[in-house]
Motif scaffolding. Structure first.
Motif, PDB file in Angstrom:
ATOM      1  N   LYS A 103       0.703  -0.989  -0.189  1.00  0.00           N
ATOM      2  CA  LYS A 103       0.126   0.059  -0.125  1.00  0.00           C
ATOM      3  C   LYS A 103       0.830   1.197   0.109  1.00  0.00           C
ATOM      4  O   LYS A 103       0.460   2.120  -0.462  1.00  0.00           O
ATOM      5  N   PHE A 104       1.923   1.174   0.692  1.00  0.00           N
ATOM      6  CA  PHE A 104       2.659   2.410   0.718  1.00  0.00           C
ATOM      7  C   PHE A 104       3.767   2.616  -0.152  1.00  0.00           C
ATOM      8  O   PHE A 104       4.311   3.563  -0.586  1.00  0.00           O
ATOM      9  N   TYR A 105       4.509   1.234  -0.381  1.00  0.00           N
ATOM     10  CA  TYR A 105       5.746   1.530  -1.239  1.00  0.00           C
ATOM     11  C   TYR A 105       5.749   0.785  -2.784  1.00  0.00           C
ATOM     12  O   TYR A 105       6.718   0.822  -3.369  1.00  0.00           O
ATOM     13  N   GLY A 106       4.675  -0.149  -2.953  1.00  0.00           N
ATOM     14  CA  GLY A 106       4.399  -1.100  -4.050  1.00  0.00           C
ATOM     15  C   GLY A 106       4.442  -0.481  -5.385  1.00  0.00           C
ATOM     16  O   GLY A 106       5.581  -0.712  -6.095  1.00  0.00           O
ATOM     17  N   LYS A 107       3.733   0.647  -5.346  1.00  0.00           N
ATOM     18  CA  LYS A 107       3.657   1.376  -6.707  1.00  0.00           C
ATOM     19  C   LYS A 107       5.133   1.975  -7.007  1.00  0.00           C
ATOM     20  O   LYS A 107       5.754   2.091  -8.133  1.00  0.00           O
ATOM     21  N   ILE A 108       5.587   2.850  -5.773  1.00  0.00           N
ATOM     22  CA  ILE A 108       6.886   3.539  -6.058  1.00  0.00           C
ATOM     23  C   ILE A 108       7.890   2.604  -6.691  1.00  0.00           C
ATOM     24  O   ILE A 108       8.801   3.066  -7.463  1.00  0.00           O
ATOM     25  N   ILE A 109       8.193   1.611  -6.168  1.00  0.00           N
ATOM     26  CA  ILE A 109       9.412   0.937  -6.182  1.00  0.00           C
ATOM     27  C   ILE A 109       9.253   0.093  -7.427  1.00  0.00           C
ATOM     28  O   ILE A 109      10.248   0.007  -8.159  1.00  0.00           O
ATOM     29  N   LYS A 110       7.946  -0.470  -7.826  1.00  0.00           N
ATOM     30  CA  LYS A 110       7.670  -1.068  -9.061  1.00  0.00           C
ATOM     31  C   LYS A 110       8.109  -0.054 -10.172  1.00  0.00           C
ATOM     32  O   LYS A 110       8.812  -0.303 -11.112  1.00  0.00           O
ATOM     33  N   SER A 111       7.805   1.212 -10.177  1.00  0.00           N
ATOM     34  CA  SER A 111       7.858   2.285 -11.293  1.00  0.00           C
ATOM     35  C   SER A 111       9.134   2.646 -11.296  1.00  0.00           C
ATOM     36  O   SER A 111       9.816   2.777 -12.494  1.00  0.00           O
ATOM     37  N   ASN A 112       9.957   2.559 -10.203  1.00  0.00           N
ATOM     38  CA  ASN A 112      11.510   3.221 -10.392  1.00  0.00           C
ATOM     39  C   ASN A 112      12.153   1.857 -11.016  1.00  0.00           C
ATOM     40  O   ASN A 112      13.228   2.150 -11.720  1.00  0.00           O
ATOM     41  N   LEU A 113      11.770   0.485 -10.411  1.00  0.00           N
ATOM     42  CA  LEU A 113      12.310  -0.501 -11.322  1.00  0.00           C
ATOM     43  C   LEU A 113      12.093  -0.591 -12.627  1.00  0.00           C
ATOM     44  O   LEU A 113      13.123  -0.695 -13.546  1.00  0.00           O
ATOM     45  N   GLU A 114      10.874  -0.333 -13.007  1.00  0.00           N
ATOM     46  CA  GLU A 114      10.678  -0.169 -14.457  1.00  0.00           C
ATOM     47  C   GLU A 114      11.247   0.710 -15.115  1.00  0.00           C
ATOM     48  O   GLU A 114      11.913   0.647 -16.542  1.00  0.00           O
ATOM     49  N   LYS A 115      11.421   1.806 -14.524  1.00  0.00           N
ATOM     50  CA  LYS A 115      12.033   3.152 -15.099  1.00  0.00           C
ATOM     51  C   LYS A 115      13.620   2.762 -15.437  1.00  0.00           C
ATOM     52  O   LYS A 115      14.269   3.224 -16.333  1.00  0.00           O
ATOM     53  N   ASN A 116      14.179   1.643 -14.726  1.00  0.00           N
ATOM     54  CA  ASN A 116      15.441   1.248 -15.096  1.00  0.00           C
ATOM     55  C   ASN A 116      15.394   0.049 -15.742  1.00  0.00           C
ATOM     56  O   ASN A 116      16.466  -0.981 -15.705  1.00  0.00           O
ATOM     57  N   ASP A 117      14.659  -0.332 -16.715  1.00  0.00           N
ATOM     58  CA  ASP A 117      14.456  -1.148 -17.704  1.00  0.00           C
ATOM     59  C   ASP A 117      14.079  -2.672 -17.138  1.00  0.00           C
ATOM     60  O   ASP A 117      14.469  -3.555 -17.667  1.00  0.00           O
ATOM     61  N   PHE A 118      13.598  -2.722 -15.755  1.00  0.00           N
ATOM     62  CA  PHE A 118      13.586  -4.116 -15.357  1.00  0.00           C
ATOM     63  C   PHE A 118      12.047  -4.555 -15.722  1.00  0.00           C
ATOM     64  O   PHE A 118      11.131  -3.511 -15.954  1.00  0.00           O
ATOM     65  N   ASN A 119      11.699  -5.768 -16.021  1.00  0.00           N
ATOM     66  CA  ASN A 119      10.407  -6.372 -16.238  1.00  0.00           C
ATOM     67  C   ASN A 119       9.922  -6.800 -14.658  1.00  0.00           C
ATOM     68  O   ASN A 119      10.619  -7.681 -14.244  1.00  0.00           O
ATOM     69  N   VAL A 120       9.126  -6.217 -14.187  1.00  0.00           N
ATOM     70  CA  VAL A 120       8.405  -6.399 -12.666  1.00  0.00           C
ATOM     71  C   VAL A 120       7.368  -7.131 -12.492  1.00  0.00           C
ATOM     72  O   VAL A 120       6.299  -6.872 -13.155  1.00  0.00           O
ATOM     73  N   TYR A 121       7.411  -8.306 -11.974  1.00  0.00           N
ATOM     74  CA  TYR A 121       6.122  -8.932 -11.316  1.00  0.00           C
ATOM     75  C   TYR A 121       6.152  -8.751  -9.878  1.00  0.00           C
ATOM     76  O   TYR A 121       7.188  -8.522  -9.028  1.00  0.00           O
ATOM     77  N   LYS A 122       4.838  -8.840  -9.338  1.00  0.00           N
ATOM     78  CA  LYS A 122       4.693  -8.668  -7.741  1.00  0.00           C
ATOM     79  C   LYS A 122       3.807  -9.789  -7.177  1.00  0.00           C
ATOM     80  O   LYS A 122       2.791 -10.142  -7.825  1.00  0.00           O
ATOM     81  N   ILE A 123       4.381 -10.158  -6.127  1.00  0.00           N
ATOM     82  CA  ILE A 123       3.302 -11.276  -5.373  1.00  0.00           C
ATOM     83  C   ILE A 123       3.008 -10.412  -4.079  1.00  0.00           C
ATOM     84  O   ILE A 123       4.004 -10.293  -3.354  1.00  0.00           O
ATOM     85  N   VAL A 124       1.493 -10.269  -3.682  1.00  0.00           N
ATOM     86  CA  VAL A 124       1.197  -9.685  -2.633  1.00  0.00           C
ATOM     87  C   VAL A 124       0.689 -10.368  -1.679  1.00  0.00           C
ATOM     88  O   VAL A 124      -0.461 -10.851  -2.130  1.00  0.00           O
ATOM     89  N   LEU A 125       1.164 -10.670  -0.654  1.00  0.00           N
ATOM     90  CA  LEU A 125       0.536 -11.632   0.542  1.00  0.00           C
ATOM     91  C   LEU A 125      -0.165 -10.844   1.597  1.00  0.00           C
ATOM     92  O   LEU A 125       0.158  -9.520   1.910  1.00  0.00           O
ATOM     93  N   LYS A 126      -1.036 -11.688   2.384  1.00  0.00           N
ATOM     94  CA  LYS A 126      -1.613 -11.069   3.400  1.00  0.00           C
ATOM     95  C   LYS A 126      -0.473 -10.953   4.432  1.00  0.00           C
ATOM     96  O   LYS A 126       0.458 -11.713   4.703  1.00  0.00           O
ATOM     97  N   PRO A 127      -0.676 -10.004   5.251  1.00  0.00           N
ATOM     98  CA  PRO A 127       0.273  -9.531   6.537  1.00  0.00           C
ATOM     99  C   PRO A 127       0.236 -10.406   7.514  1.00  0.00           C
ATOM    100  O   PRO A 127      -0.995 -11.034   7.709  1.00  0.00           O
ATOM    101  N   GLY A 128       1.234 -10.800   8.426  1.00  0.00           N
ATOM    102  CA  GLY A 128       1.250 -11.239   9.625  1.00  0.00           C
ATOM    103  C   GLY A 128       1.917 -12.916   9.723  1.00  0.00           C
ATOM    104  O   GLY A 128       2.101 -13.283   8.545  1.00  0.00           O
ATOM    105  N   GLU A 129       2.314 -13.239  10.763  1.00  0.00           N
ATOM    106  CA  GLU A 129       3.055 -14.580  10.952  1.00  0.00           C
ATOM    107  C   GLU A 129       2.390 -15.704  10.168  1.00  0.00           C
ATOM    108  O   GLU A 129       2.953 -16.559   9.651  1.00  0.00           O
ATOM    109  N   LYS A 130       1.011 -15.761  10.092  1.00  0.00           N
ATOM    110  CA  LYS A 130       0.229 -16.740   9.586  1.00  0.00           C
ATOM    111  C   LYS A 130       0.644 -17.008   8.225  1.00  0.00           C
ATOM    112  O   LYS A 130       0.647 -18.200   7.578  1.00  0.00           O
ATOM    113  N   THR A 131       1.076 -16.140   7.373  1.00  0.00           N
ATOM    114  CA  THR A 131       1.565 -16.135   5.925  1.00  0.00           C
ATOM    115  C   THR A 131       2.687 -17.055   6.078  1.00  0.00           C
ATOM    116  O   THR A 131       3.138 -17.375   4.800  1.00  0.00           O
ATOM    117  N   LYS A 132       3.651 -17.218   6.842  1.00  0.00           N
ATOM    118  CA  LYS A 132       4.968 -17.723   6.846  1.00  0.00           C
ATOM    119  C   LYS A 132       4.659 -19.259   6.933  1.00  0.00           C
ATOM    120  O   LYS A 132       5.244 -20.188   7.782  1.00  0.00           O
TER     121      LYS A 132
END
Ligand SMILES: NC(=O)c1ccc[n+]([C@@H]2O[C@H](COP(=O)([O-])OP(=O)(O)OC[C@H]3O[C@@H](n4cnc5c(N)ncnc54)[C@H](O)[C@@H]3O)[C@@H](O)[C@H]2O)c1
Length: 353
Positions: free
Chosen positions: A48-77
């Motif tokens: 929510k806070f950083y996903g977009k900025i980081i993805k677009s900065n990576l794309e600006k640097n010519d990377f092909n970016v994929y994202k996996i977004v998981l639920k927060p919290g220990e249960k996810t581990k």
């Protein structure tokens, strides 16, 4: 930019620390990785806070970016989530030559790192830790893991990242409870190795002052952890010093079913409890407990717990994978800034709780 190098022969890597680093992470990653494909593993809060900025900065640097977004919290581990990550990575056509970025707290770092360690027997990854605990502790040292229903971190490996990128500004969006949770581990470093760090922490009068000094604090903590990890990569000796407060802390977490206290909160209780006993026994210099209490209160951490059911706590301690056998190790303080490992008979543990 502050830089540390973790020297582990072919597993060596750098830790970069700089406020605002996430804004130009793409430029930094370009310096250490030549291919195009990058997969970010993160959780919903961080995304929510950083996903977009980081993805677009990576794309600006010519990377092909994929994202996996998981639920927060220990249960996810969990193994279930791990299998889903493998599936997604395969769907994206990831190969051993590609790069995973773990963007999140310790949960994402441990889980994403374990996925990186195991798919195709190892894909490169970099850590972008976003919680205080992850920035000073879990992202350094190569421990990656998932939990099993029978216990935390039971399936894991030692697998080091290619680099760790730490931006202390990211901590501004962290919930206060997690900020102070991480502070318990910062205080731990002060207790076991660095009296100056401990005294500096005591001096800060406000959260603002803490934040102003956070880059240096993170650097100091990472330096301590790096030095210890370099001497004992696989956690069979000196690295155990990092467990100050953890033997009782883990047992408290377990006793309350991981619901009442966060990890750091339980470690704070564990540090106080064991020091209360060691000071009484004359092992720890007089006055250390009082200072410990002062600093824990200052950083909004509970220090005292009434362990009326000591048998249950002892039971939880002996279930811990680290405490099997006739002897076990406890970490005690000689004084603030100087911790040491003491081997005791398992039945002696009762004297410390
Ligand atoms: N590998 C190691 O050496 C090591 C060491 C210590 C702990 N750990 C593991 O770390 C985990 C705990 O890590 P944690 O405390 O970071 O938990 P976490 O990853 O669950 O993060 C805590 C919370 O903060 C949120 N968050 C993280 N960064 C944020 C940000 N910048 N802004 C807003 N929200 C943010 C997360 O979504 C989550 O809700 C445990 O699983 C523990 O076993 C591993």
């Amino acid at each position: 930019m502050k830089e540390l190098r973790v020297n582990l022969c072919e597993n060596s890597y750098a830790i970069y620390i700089k406020k605002g680093l996430f804004n130009y992470i793409g430029e930094e990653i370009k310096k250490i990785y030549n291919n195009k494909k990058v997969v970010i593993i993160t959780d919903e809060n961080v995304d929510k806070f950083y996903g977009k900025i980081i993805k677009s900065n990576l794309e600006k640097n010519d990377f092909n970016v994929y994202k996996i977004v998981l639920k927060p919290g220990e249960k996810t581990k969990s193994v279930d989530e791990l299998l889903k990550i493998y599936d997604k990575l395969l769907d994206f056509g990831v190969t051993r030559e590609d790069l995973i970025i773990t963007l999140g707290g310790g949960v994402i770092g441990d889980l994403g790192g374990f996925a990186a360690a195991t798919l195709f027997r190892g894909i490169h990854f970099v850590q972008v830790p976003t919680s205080l605990l992850a920035q000073i502790d879990s992202s350094i040292g190569g421990k990656v893991a998932v939990d099993l229903p029978r216990g935390k971190n039971l399936v894991g490996s030692f697998y080091h990242p290619k680099a760790v990128f730490i931006d202390p500004n990211m901590l501004k969006t962290l919930e206060k409870r997690f900020l102070y949770d991480g502070m318990a581990e910062v205080i731990k470093y002060g207790c076991i190795r660095d009296k100056k760090l401990f005294n500096d922490l005591l001096k800060y009068n406000s959260e603002e002052e803490l934040f102003n000094n956070l880059e240096d604090i993170i650097y100091t903590c990472c330096s301590i952890k790096k030095e210890i990890v370099e001497k004992d990569e696989k956690d069979t000796g000196e690295r155990m010093i990092l467990n100050f407060g953890h033997t009782i802390g883990h047992a408290i977490e377990k006793y309350f079913n991981f619901e009442k206290y966060t990890h750091g909160e339980a470690v704070a209780l564990g540090m106080y409890e064991i020091t209360k006993k060691s000071e009484k026994m004359g092992i720890t210099d007089k006055g250390a407990l009082q200072l410990l209490k002062k600093i824990l209160v200052q950083y909004q951490l509970e220090y005292e717990i009434n362990l009326e059911n000591k048998e249950k706590i002892l039971e939880a301690i002996s279930l811990d994978k680290k405490n099997k056998g006739e002897f076990m190790n406890v970490v005690l303080l000689k004084k603030i800034g100087e911790g040491f490992i003491k081997e005791i008979k398992r039945e002696e543990m009762i004297n410390f709780i």
